[in-house]
Design an enzyme around this catalytic site. Structure first.
Site, PDB file in Angstrom:
ATOM      1  CB  CYS A   1       1.197 -11.068   8.278  1.00 50.80           C
ATOM      2  SG  CYS A   1       0.688 -11.520   9.518  1.00 50.80           S
TER       3      CYS A   1
ATOM      4  NE  ARG B   1       0.927   3.498  -2.425  1.00 51.39           N
ATOM      5  CZ  ARG B   1      -0.266   4.522  -3.588  1.00 51.39           C
ATOM      6  NH1 ARG B   1      -2.250   4.310  -2.714  1.00 51.39           N
ATOM      7  NH2 ARG B   1      -0.770   5.440  -4.515  1.00 51.39           N
TER       8      ARG B   1
END
Length: 387
Positions: free
Chosen positions: A222, A316
């Site tokens: 976020c 990732r």
């Protein structure tokens, strides 16, 4: 105590999860005796951990597996699973694109309309496999598809946005969702969020929330805090919202759980959230690392596809183990990201807390050096807590 930022502006000190520690009391107990059972809506679960309603975390398969393991997974009704009958090629594209092309691709993919028939189909698929059908939508999505969700037989409905309140002001041309009316008319429990303050939590409880989600912007993928400058560190936010829950219980006799949502990576993070007053937690990135997760080793924010102001990114996370290893063990990693339930039970045993209610009462201390004290070699060698 208020701190003066400058003339005419003071601020209250707020604390994040990394700034606190849990202090042992007078007794301990065997971890096997620690009772982690809790109830959300009318559903009892043995593990107080919910998988976030994010497309990289929960699909139909994950929702079923989490239910079987004693936890809960929430399906995003405004994600790719309700826009595309076959989401697999879409997930492949999201995982393969470069970082510069990622946001434009997400905006393109999520421009595909949400289909009511796919909402019904996904809920049916979860139920037919014996899973708990917990689903999530924004307030706008709830207005459009609430009746569809009810008809399909979902078990729990989460209404989620960056900030949800009962005092929302809309343009004259827009009719805002009446949260109290929605909660009253829905035949299933409605969970509301997100919020970070005592006052808003109390208002959401009075509106009929079956649980309240706490957290603005701490999630791993976020970017709301950077884009909007909005948020309250989780330790303080949870404590404030839990105080509203307790006051509401004293006033009405109704105990409504508070769920810490976002920014939690390790078992220790979960333990500290509960010690601050949470009844359960919602996590995303730790589950995105499961071999069964749909994100192909990637994790992305719910607000990333916004056509106007994206507030999320793709990170990732890699694949580190099976869902079972991450949730209940046995752990193959030493950094607290595997066997989250085992970490909670062991922490409760160390602190002498027999159940979640007792865990909420343990002593919390301010400890800014908790994660660095004595860890020079781990940090230098990028091992354990130094990763």
């Amino acid at each position: 105590m208020d701190i003066q930022i400058g003339r005419g502006k003071t601020a209250r000190r707020a604390y994040g999860i990394d700034e606190i520690a849990l202090a042992p009391g007078n007794g301990t107990l065997d971890p096997s005796l620690a009772d982690t059972q809790w109830c959300i809506g009318n559903i009892e679960r043995k593990i107080p951990i919910i998988a976030s309603a994010m497309d990289s975390v929960v699909d139909v398969r994950m929702a079923v597996l989490l239910s079987q393991l004693g936890a809960l997974g929430v399906l995003n009704l405004e994600g790719i699973y309700t826009r595309y009958a076959n989401p697999e090629p879409i997930l492949d594209r999201i995982a393969s694109v470069g970082k510069e092309e990622f946001v434009p691709l997400m905006q393109e993919l999520y421009a595909e309309p949400i289909k009511a028939e796919l909402i019904e189909q996904r809920i049916r698929e979860i139920k037919q496999q014996g899973g708990i059908a917990a689903v999530s939508a924004t307030p706008v999505g709830a207005s459009k598809f609430g009746s569809v969700v009810a008809k399909a037989g979902a078990d729990l409905f989460f209404i989620q946005a960056t900030v949800v309140s009962t005092a929302h002001l809309s343009p004259e041309s827009v009719i805002p969702l009446d949260l109290a009316k929605f909660c009253q008319e829905m035949p299933i429990p409605v969970i509301l969020g997100n919020c970070v303050t005592y006052e808003v939590t109390l208002n959401l409880l009075k509106a009929g929330a079956a649980a309240v989600l706490v957290g603005i912007g701490p999630g791993a993928a976020c970017t709301s805090r950077g884009v909007l400058g909005v948020g309250v560190p989780q330790a303080t936010a949870i404590a404030d919202c839990a105080a509203a829950r307790d006051d509401y219980y004293q006033e009405t006799g109704k105990y409504i759980p508070v769920i810490a949502d976002g920014g939690l990576i390790t078992g220790g993070d979960i333990c500290k959230c509960i010690a601050c007053g949470a009844d359960g937690v919602m996590i995303g990135s730790p589950f995105a690392r499961a071999a069964e997760a749909p994100g192909r080793g990637y994790h992305w924010g719910m607000a990333t596809p916004s056509p106007v102001l994206p507030r999320g990114t793709r990170i990732r996370v890699s694949t580190t183990g099976t869902l079972e290893q991450i949730l209940t063990g046995p752990a193959q990693l030493d950094d607290g990201t595997h066997n989250l339930l085992g970490a909670l039970k062991t922490s409760m045993g160390t602190l002498g807390a027999k159940n979640i209610k007792e865990m909420q009462q343990v002593e919390v201390v301010i400890a800014p050096s908790l994660l660095t004290e004595g860890k020079v070699y781990q940090k230098a060698q990028q091992l354990g807590m130094g990763k």
